[in-house]
Design an enzyme around this catalytic site. Structure first.
Site, PDB file in Angstrom:
ATOM      1  N   GLU A 157      -3.285  -8.403   3.297  1.00  0.00           N
ATOM      2  CA  GLU A 157      -3.730  -8.869   4.613  1.00  0.00           C
ATOM      3  C   GLU A 157      -5.231  -8.723   4.808  1.00  0.00           C
ATOM      4  O   GLU A 157      -5.797  -9.258   5.764  1.00  0.00           O
ATOM      5  CB  GLU A 157      -2.965  -8.122   5.721  1.00  0.00           C
ATOM      6  CG  GLU A 157      -3.421  -6.715   6.005  1.00  0.00           C
ATOM      7  CD  GLU A 157      -2.906  -5.662   5.039  1.00  0.00           C
ATOM      8  OE1 GLU A 157      -3.132  -4.466   5.304  1.00  0.00           O
ATOM      9  OE2 GLU A 157      -2.284  -6.024   4.017  1.00  0.00           O
ATOM     10  N   CYS A 168       0.842  -1.194   0.000  1.00  0.00           N
ATOM     11  CA  CYS A 168       0.000   0.000   0.000  1.00  0.00           C
ATOM     12  C   CYS A 168       0.883   1.253   0.000  1.00  0.00           C
ATOM     13  O   CYS A 168       1.661   1.448  -0.926  1.00  0.00           O
ATOM     14  CB  CYS A 168      -0.976  -0.027   1.177  1.00  0.00           C
ATOM     15  SG  CYS A 168      -2.325   1.173   0.981  1.00  0.00           S
ATOM     16  N   HIS A 196      -4.118  -4.265  -0.282  1.00  0.00           N
ATOM     17  CA  HIS A 196      -3.861  -4.829   1.047  1.00  0.00           C
ATOM     18  C   HIS A 196      -4.009  -6.353   1.010  1.00  0.00           C
ATOM     19  O   HIS A 196      -5.117  -6.866   1.134  1.00  0.00           O
ATOM     20  CB  HIS A 196      -4.852  -4.265   2.061  1.00  0.00           C
ATOM     21  CG  HIS A 196      -4.603  -2.848   2.441  1.00  0.00           C
ATOM     22  ND1 HIS A 196      -3.708  -2.482   3.411  1.00  0.00           N
ATOM     23  CD2 HIS A 196      -5.143  -1.693   1.969  1.00  0.00           C
ATOM     24  CE1 HIS A 196      -3.704  -1.165   3.545  1.00  0.00           C
ATOM     25  NE2 HIS A 196      -4.560  -0.668   2.665  1.00  0.00           N
TER      26      HIS A 196
END
Length: 202
Positions: free
Chosen positions: A186, A79, A184
């Protein structure tokens, strides 16, 4: 072992959990000696470009990251962390790490795309621009994005992944041992798990 740069700007807990979930080992640190010994460095980031670069600079991490990159360590930006790999950003005045030539630019839309919202937020498809180990088993992949700026590579050969939002933009970059993704992983469920698994194998 993945060494995550802990400089007070990033979603470190979620990244640690996801790496653990895919069977990797990771630690978060801002200690210079630990980062100087790291072979696989993950640079997270949320917020503004200048704030992140100022934090890295105040902790003495800019030179450490540049040194490890020049020595061949894998550096992976996520990011805002990917945007910090650039030379500069329209968002601020400070220089970036300059590990991949290019400038970060703000989305700007006109014509039929003028009503597209900024930031670009939500799920979107990602396609590989070329072959790379980070892209393995990611056909038809979708990832979660939240950003108003994108990485404009000086050399098109450094574009690794592409996504369409108004126009096609680089959602992943790579030059030698330096890689980055705008989204992202995650927060991207099984696709994020696959990408992080690929990263562990680099």
């Amino acid at each position: 072992m993945v060494t995550i740069v802990d400089y007070g700007v990033g979603n470190i807990g979620s990244i640690l959990n996801m790496i653990d979930k895919v069977g990797g080992r990771a630690k978060a640190t801002g200690q210079l000696d630990e980062l100087l010994a790291a072979d696989k460095i993950l640079l997270p980031g949320v917020g503004s470009f200048d704030n992140a670069m100022a934090r890295l600079s105040s902790l003495g991490l800019v030179d450490v990251l540049k040194q490890r990159a020049s020595e061949g360590a894998t550096v992976f930006g996520i990011c805002l962390g990917m945007q910090l790999l650039a030379e500069s950003s329209e968002e601020g005045q400070l220089k970036g790490l300059g590990l991949i030539p290019g400038r970060v630019r703000r989305f700007s839309f006109d014509g039929e795309n003028r009503n597209l919202r900024i930031p670009h937020m939500g799920w979107n498809r990602v396609a590989a621009a070329r072959e790379h180990a980070l892209c393995r088993r990611l056909d038809e992949a979708r990832f979660y994005f939240v950003h108003s700026y994108y990485f404009d590579c000086a050399d098109p050969a450094d574009v690794l992944l592409r996504t369409s939002y108004g126009n096609s933009f680089a959602s992943g970059v790579n030059r030698e041992n330096i890689v980055g993704v705008q989204f992202h992983p995650e927060k991207s469920h099984r696709f994020g798990m696959q990408l992080l698994s690929n990263f562990l194998e680099l």
